[in-house]
Write a protein that holds these residues in place. Structure first.
Motif, PDB file in Angstrom:
ATOM      1  N   ASN A   8       0.828  -1.205   0.000  1.00  0.00           N
ATOM      2  CA  ASN A   8       0.000   0.000   0.000  1.00  0.00           C
ATOM      3  C   ASN A   8       0.867   1.261   0.000  1.00  0.00           C
ATOM      4  O   ASN A   8       0.563   2.247  -0.686  1.00  0.00           O
ATOM      5  CB  ASN A   8      -0.927   0.000   1.222  1.00  0.00           C
ATOM      6  CG  ASN A   8      -1.886   1.181   1.202  1.00  0.00           C
ATOM      7  OD1 ASN A   8      -2.735   1.291   0.325  1.00  0.00           O
ATOM      8  ND2 ASN A   8      -1.739   2.087   2.162  1.00  0.00           N
ATOM      9  N   ALA A   9       1.977   1.224   0.751  1.00  0.00           N
ATOM     10  CA  ALA A   9       2.883   2.375   0.810  1.00  0.00           C
ATOM     11  C   ALA A   9       3.511   2.624  -0.556  1.00  0.00           C
ATOM     12  O   ALA A   9       3.667   3.777  -0.992  1.00  0.00           O
ATOM     13  CB  ALA A   9       3.964   2.145   1.863  1.00  0.00           C
ATOM     14  N   GLU A  12       0.797   4.133  -2.798  1.00  0.00           N
ATOM     15  CA  GLU A  12       0.456   5.496  -2.404  1.00  0.00           C
ATOM     16  C   GLU A  12       1.553   6.493  -2.754  1.00  0.00           C
ATOM     17  O   GLU A  12       1.279   7.668  -3.011  1.00  0.00           O
ATOM     18  CB  GLU A  12       0.181   5.556  -0.894  1.00  0.00           C
ATOM     19  CG  GLU A  12      -1.104   4.850  -0.466  1.00  0.00           C
ATOM     20  CD  GLU A  12      -2.334   5.528  -1.045  1.00  0.00           C
ATOM     21  OE1 GLU A  12      -3.116   4.847  -1.745  1.00  0.00           O
ATOM     22  OE2 GLU A  12      -2.486   6.749  -0.834  1.00  0.00           O
ATOM     23  N   ASN A  13       2.806   6.044  -2.765  1.00  0.00           N
ATOM     24  CA  ASN A  13       3.926   6.956  -3.012  1.00  0.00           C
ATOM     25  C   ASN A  13       4.526   6.813  -4.405  1.00  0.00           C
ATOM     26  O   ASN A  13       5.565   7.423  -4.691  1.00  0.00           O
ATOM     27  CB  ASN A  13       5.022   6.723  -1.965  1.00  0.00           C
ATOM     28  CG  ASN A  13       4.581   7.145  -0.567  1.00  0.00           C
ATOM     29  OD1 ASN A  13       4.595   8.324  -0.237  1.00  0.00           O
ATOM     30  ND2 ASN A  13       4.169   6.167   0.243  1.00  0.00           N
ATOM     31  N   SER A  29      -9.895   1.444  -7.108  1.00  0.00           N
ATOM     32  CA  SER A  29      -8.926   2.222  -6.326  1.00  0.00           C
ATOM     33  C   SER A  29      -8.147   3.148  -7.246  1.00  0.00           C
ATOM     34  O   SER A  29      -8.042   2.900  -8.451  1.00  0.00           O
ATOM     35  CB  SER A  29      -7.962   1.291  -5.581  1.00  0.00           C
ATOM     36  OG  SER A  29      -7.114   0.620  -6.508  1.00  0.00           O
ATOM     37  N   ASN A  31      -4.530   5.830  -6.873  1.00  0.00           N
ATOM     38  CA  ASN A  31      -3.500   6.346  -5.972  1.00  0.00           C
ATOM     39  C   ASN A  31      -3.357   7.866  -6.106  1.00  0.00           C
ATOM     40  O   ASN A  31      -3.916   8.471  -7.048  1.00  0.00           O
ATOM     41  CB  ASN A  31      -2.161   5.626  -6.202  1.00  0.00           C
ATOM     42  CG  ASN A  31      -1.475   6.070  -7.479  1.00  0.00           C
ATOM     43  OD1 ASN A  31      -2.108   6.589  -8.396  1.00  0.00           O
ATOM     44  ND2 ASN A  31      -0.166   5.857  -7.564  1.00  0.00           N
ATOM     45  N   PRO A  32      -2.647   8.525  -5.194  1.00  0.00           N
ATOM     46  CA  PRO A  32      -2.521   9.995  -5.227  1.00  0.00           C
ATOM     47  C   PRO A  32      -1.951  10.524  -6.532  1.00  0.00           C
ATOM     48  O   PRO A  32      -2.374  11.590  -6.991  1.00  0.00           O
ATOM     49  CB  PRO A  32      -1.586  10.277  -4.045  1.00  0.00           C
ATOM     50  CG  PRO A  32      -1.820   9.158  -3.091  1.00  0.00           C
ATOM     51  CD  PRO A  32      -2.056   7.958  -3.940  1.00  0.00           C
ATOM     52  N   CYS A  35      -4.687  10.672  -8.982  1.00  0.00           N
ATOM     53  CA  CYS A  35      -5.607  11.757  -8.620  1.00  0.00           C
ATOM     54  C   CYS A  35      -5.044  13.101  -9.068  1.00  0.00           C
ATOM     55  O   CYS A  35      -5.764  13.964  -9.589  1.00  0.00           O
ATOM     56  CB  CYS A  35      -5.840  11.769  -7.102  1.00  0.00           C
ATOM     57  SG  CYS A  35      -6.859  10.398  -6.514  1.00  0.00           S
ATOM     58  N   PRO A  42     -10.185  10.776  -4.647  1.00  0.00           N
ATOM     59  CA  PRO A  42     -10.575   9.363  -4.765  1.00  0.00           C
ATOM     60  C   PRO A  42     -12.082   9.173  -4.745  1.00  0.00           C
ATOM     61  O   PRO A  42     -12.626   8.337  -5.472  1.00  0.00           O
ATOM     62  CB  PRO A  42      -9.886   8.704  -3.573  1.00  0.00           C
ATOM     63  CG  PRO A  42      -8.681   9.564  -3.316  1.00  0.00           C
ATOM     64  CD  PRO A  42      -9.138  10.963  -3.608  1.00  0.00           C
TER      65      PRO A  42
END
Length: 396
Positions: A8-9, A12-13, A29, A31-32, A35, A42
């Motif tokens: 997940n990290a 997300e990164n 889903s 991720n940033p 987005c 999200p």
């Protein structure tokens, strides 16, 4: 659990965008990074059909892809390297590279899309395209300017030949011209040549055919102008009596091989220079620089007035009483009525057409040869070729 947190990290990164959808095309889903690319939160994306992130006509085609998949079980695209377009929340469209992976999770299939933004790359490509266009315009302007200079020099040559009646007046005019050419042309020509080489060097990473083509035009035009200037400077020095031969022993075969290698680099496509030496000796006592200039001129003419896919014969022979140098081509030849004028300054045969030249090269060859106590002769037939022979008699 730890692996899930780590995964997940990473998602997300991640620098690139990552979106997962189900087999109906609904977003599960985002991720940033994705987005940020599309300009949504999200909550504004999850649960919606992925097609709303696509501009027409991709949006209208998307449902067809989903229906096809449901019937065939084969997704529209799985893999890496497809360039597509995305639709941002503000209505703007941007390009990105899409990679799609199929993942089976808890008995169902999920598709993960990896999105690499190409906006900056596309802007760079557009800038390069604009730069190439601008460079083409500059090259065309410079080429036109150089052509005008060549035409101006040609016109000046004709005016000198027709208008001057006395040798003294001709000498004075040529001296003024040579002085002007040396100062006014050589400096900008050197700058243009250097700039063209730098452009060629810095443009290599872009691999642009347009840049390479027009840089080649600049270099060829500069080369033609430099040849013209060198011919005029050589003629002026000869007529001013400032050329004195410096006799010294040197290896004729070695010099000839070097000349052959150098001239082969400027030969036309599939044009081959064949060098052959006859005799056991190779050392002669002549002015090496003057002889090199003579051979260069003869081979350059053979290249210029012969076509592609031809051979140019270059032979040297040393016997007990003579040194013979022959350059033979099978080019356009010299009309019989022009042959008696061939070694006159500024004279060019009537069948040379648009082939560039000053009409000074053979005059310089003859005068350099005579300074070294030699003679030059030729045989030529139109459309069959020409053979030039330089002869030096040896005295024991």
């Amino acid at each position: 659990m730890e692996n899930a947190v780590l995964l997940n990290a990473i998602i997300e990164n991640a620098i690139d965008g990552i979106i997962t959808i189900d087999d109906r095309g609904l977003v599960e889903s985002i991720n940033p990074a994705a987005c940020s690319l599309f300009g949504y939160t999200p909550g504004e994306v999850i649960g919606k059909n992925i097609s709303f992130l696509m501009p027409p006509p991709d949006r209208t085609h998307h449902d067809e892809y989903i229906q096809r998949y449901q019937h065939t079980g084969v997704p529209h695209i799985i893999g890496i390297g497809r360039e597509v377009k995305g639709l941002r929340k503000d209505g703007s469209v941007f390009p990105f590279m899409l990679g799609v992976s199929e993942v089976t999770l808890s008995g169902r299939k999920i598709y993960a899309g990896f999105i690499h933004d190409l906006s900056q790359q596309k802007r760079a490509e557009e800038q390069l395209k604009d730069y190439a266009t601008h460079l083409e315009e500059i090259v065309d302007e410079r080429t036109f300017s150089l052509q005008e200079s060549v035409e101006a020099l040609q016109n000046a040559k004709e005016e000198v030949s027709l208008s001057l009646e006395k040798e003294k007046e001709l000498s004075q005019l040529k001296s003024r011209f040579v002085s002007m050419a040396s100062h006014e042309f050589r400096t900008p020509l050197s700058a243009i040549q250097l700039s063209a080489s730098l452009i060629d060097k810095y443009a290599q990473p872009f691999k642009s055919e347009h840049i390479a083509k027009h840089v080649g035009k600049i270099k060829n035009a500069v080369g033609n102008l430099t040849t013209i200037l060198n011919d005029f400077l050589s003629l002026e020095k000869l007529e001013a009596g400032r050329v004195e031969p410096s006799f010294a022993p040197f290896d004729l075969v070695k010099l000839s091989e070097e000349i052959t290698e150098e001239m082969q680099m400027v030969a036309k496509q599939n044009q081959h220079i064949i060098y052959q030496h006859t005799g056991k000796e190779s050392v002669v006592t002549l002015d090496q620089n003057l002889l090199k200039n003579c051979i260069f001129n003869l081979i350059a003419n053979a290249i210029k007035y012969s076509g592609e896919n031809t051979f140019i014969e270059f032979n040297t022979e040393i016997t007990g009483n003579a040194i013979t140098i022959v350059v033979k081509d099978n080019g356009i030849g010299i009309p019989e009525k022009d042959q008696k004028h061939l070694f006159e300054p500024f004279f060019r045969a009537h069948n040379t057409g648009s082939i560039p030249g000053t009409g000074l090269g053979l005059n310089i060859v003859a005068r350099y040869t005579h300074l070294m106590n030699g003679s030059v002769d030729f045989k030529s037939i139109v459309n069959q070729g020409t053979s030039f022979t330089i002869l030096f008699k040896r005295h024991e």
